[in-house]
Motif scaffolding. Structure first.
Motif, PDB file in Angstrom:
ATOM      1  N   MET A 107       0.829  -1.202   0.000  1.00 54.09           N
ATOM      2  CA  MET A 107       0.000   0.000   0.000  1.00 54.09           C
ATOM      3  C   MET A 107       0.869   1.261   0.000  1.00 54.09           C
ATOM      4  O   MET A 107       0.607   2.213  -0.732  1.00 54.09           O
ATOM      5  CB  MET A 107      -0.909   0.004   1.229  1.00 54.09           C
ATOM      6  CG  MET A 107      -1.868  -1.166   1.321  1.00 54.09           C
ATOM      7  SD  MET A 107      -3.238  -1.087   0.164  1.00 54.09           S
ATOM      8  CE  MET A 107      -4.287   0.126   0.941  1.00 54.09           C
ATOM      9  N   ARG A 111       1.141   4.241  -2.737  1.00 57.43           N
ATOM     10  CA  ARG A 111       0.891   5.637  -2.352  1.00 57.43           C
ATOM     11  C   ARG A 111       2.043   6.551  -2.769  1.00 57.43           C
ATOM     12  O   ARG A 111       1.830   7.744  -3.020  1.00 57.43           O
ATOM     13  CB  ARG A 111       0.720   5.737  -0.837  1.00 57.43           C
ATOM     14  CG  ARG A 111      -0.609   5.220  -0.315  1.00 57.43           C
ATOM     15  CD  ARG A 111      -0.830   5.731   1.102  1.00 57.43           C
ATOM     16  NE  ARG A 111      -1.989   5.093   1.709  1.00 57.43           N
ATOM     17  CZ  ARG A 111      -1.914   4.150   2.630  1.00 57.43           C
ATOM     18  NH1 ARG A 111      -0.739   3.732   3.056  1.00 57.43           N
ATOM     19  NH2 ARG A 111      -3.008   3.609   3.130  1.00 57.43           N
ATOM     20  N   SER A 115      -0.279   9.759  -8.464  1.00 56.41           N
ATOM     21  CA  SER A 115      -1.528   9.165  -8.944  1.00 56.41           C
ATOM     22  C   SER A 115      -1.943   9.691 -10.317  1.00 56.41           C
ATOM     23  O   SER A 115      -2.837   9.130 -10.951  1.00 56.41           O
ATOM     24  CB  SER A 115      -2.651   9.420  -7.938  1.00 56.41           C
ATOM     25  OG  SER A 115      -2.846  10.812  -7.764  1.00 56.41           O
ATOM     26  N   ARG A 206      -5.404   0.398  -6.453  1.00 53.48           N
ATOM     27  CA  ARG A 206      -5.971   1.317  -5.460  1.00 53.48           C
ATOM     28  C   ARG A 206      -7.472   1.081  -5.277  1.00 53.48           C
ATOM     29  O   ARG A 206      -8.005   1.198  -4.176  1.00 53.48           O
ATOM     30  CB  ARG A 206      -5.706   2.760  -5.883  1.00 53.48           C
ATOM     31  CG  ARG A 206      -4.259   3.184  -5.631  1.00 53.48           C
ATOM     32  CD  ARG A 206      -4.020   4.608  -6.019  1.00 53.48           C
ATOM     33  NE  ARG A 206      -2.740   5.080  -5.509  1.00 53.48           N
ATOM     34  CZ  ARG A 206      -2.092   6.134  -5.964  1.00 53.48           C
ATOM     35  NH1 ARG A 206      -2.596   6.830  -6.953  1.00 53.48           N
ATOM     36  NH2 ARG A 206      -0.942   6.504  -5.443  1.00 53.48           N
TER      37      ARG A 206
END
Length: 309
Positions: A107, A111, A115, A206
């Motif tokens: 994760m 991150r 994005s 995601r």
């Protein structure tokens, strides 16, 4: 309509970000980074690596050991980036002051990426070796909201057991891999029950990854992710990939793990060492019951020579 596995296609320019969870295994990380650097220098320009390093885990590190590990990791990454050149660092380091969790590390690696750019994520482990043909299949078998690639990994056995049974000098796993001689039932097996290595677009990860952060340690996060993709409209491409190999290492199972995860670890630990045949021969050989074993090995080696093995 069933999905068709693609062995080629796509331009090869889709950027792959390799997400690598890490805790206290510097020698193995150094080998991984070295092989990654070689791939980039050999022409794999559309490739990045995100190392997610944890400060705590099993077995625990003392303060001095932790500092030494940190310094070694930073030096290794800086030297590799310098060697690969270019304006942007190919390898990024994310530091987490927490207890190691592979799911949480994945994760965090996702991150850490901007994005605005929907890259391919290759979720990896430090014991994995891969090459150009795998990267091509990783690209060819992923499409945003349409396809994800969950290859079956070939896991190598313990060379010390395998070669002692046939009375030959052990050949390192990566030597056999680089010579394309590793995919052999005497040297390893396909992990058809594992889903840890996968390629998917960042947007799909995601959207479907779920709550990995509740899982500490190592295990089951791969199954949860696979199940999330199964429930979605994204098609799963799954097949044995001969260019994706788990390099043997001694596995440690934490005594603090319980139930399904501990049993899964023990199962994996036993399977990683050798085949049932090789285990049996090794046990007989080391128990001193060698008469029948000598005769069997003689026949076995003759068959290998005749078959070119």
């Amino acid at each position: 309509m069933p999905l068709v596995v693609q062995y080629s296609g796509r331009s090869g320019t889709q950027l792959i970000n390799v997400v690598l969870p890490y805790y206290n295994r510097f020698t193995t990380l150094d080998r991984f980074v070295s092989r990654f650097t070689k791939l980039v220098l050999d022409g794999q320009q559309h490739l990045m690596l995100t190392v997610v390093r944890y400060t705590d885990g099993f077995p625990t590190m003392g303060e001095d050991e932790g500092k030494r590990d940190h310094d070694n990791v930073v030096k290794c990454i800086n030297e590799a980036n310098l060697k690969m050149g270019g304006g942007e660092s190919r390898i990024r380091l994310v530091e987490k002051h927490a207890i190691f969790s592979r799911g949480a590390a994945l994760m965090e690696g996702a991150r850490a990426w901007d994005s605005r750019q929907d890259v391919i994520l290759f979720l990896c482990d430090v014991d994995i070796a891969f090459g150009k043909s795998f990267l091509q299949r990783c690209r060819a078998n992923t499409q945003p909201a349409q396809k994800a690639y969950f290859p079956v990994v070939f896991s190598s056995y313990n060379p010390d057991i395998v070669y002692s049974v046939i009375k030959k000098k052990p050949v390192p796993v990566l030597t056999n891999y680089d010579r394309k001689r590793l995919i052999n039932r005497d040297l390893g097996y396909w992990i058809d029950f594992g889903f840890g290595m996968s390629c998917q677009y960042l947007s799909d990860f995601r959207r479907l990854s779920g709550d990995f952060l509740n899982i500490t340690g190592w295990g089951l996060e791969d199954v949860r992710l696979y199940e999330q993709f199964q429930k979605s409209s994204v098609g799963i491409v799954r097949m044995p990939d001969p260019d994706l190999v788990h390099v043997y290492h001694k596995k440690q199972c934490s005594k603090y793990e319980v139930g399904r995860r501990f049993n899964s670890c023990l199962k994996s630990k036993a399977l990683n060492e050798a085949s049932r045949l090789e285990w049996g021969l090794w046990v007989y050989k080391n128990m001193g019951d060698t008469d029948d074993v000598r005769e069997f090995l003689k026949i076995f080696q003759q068959a290998q020579v005749a078959g070119g093995g």
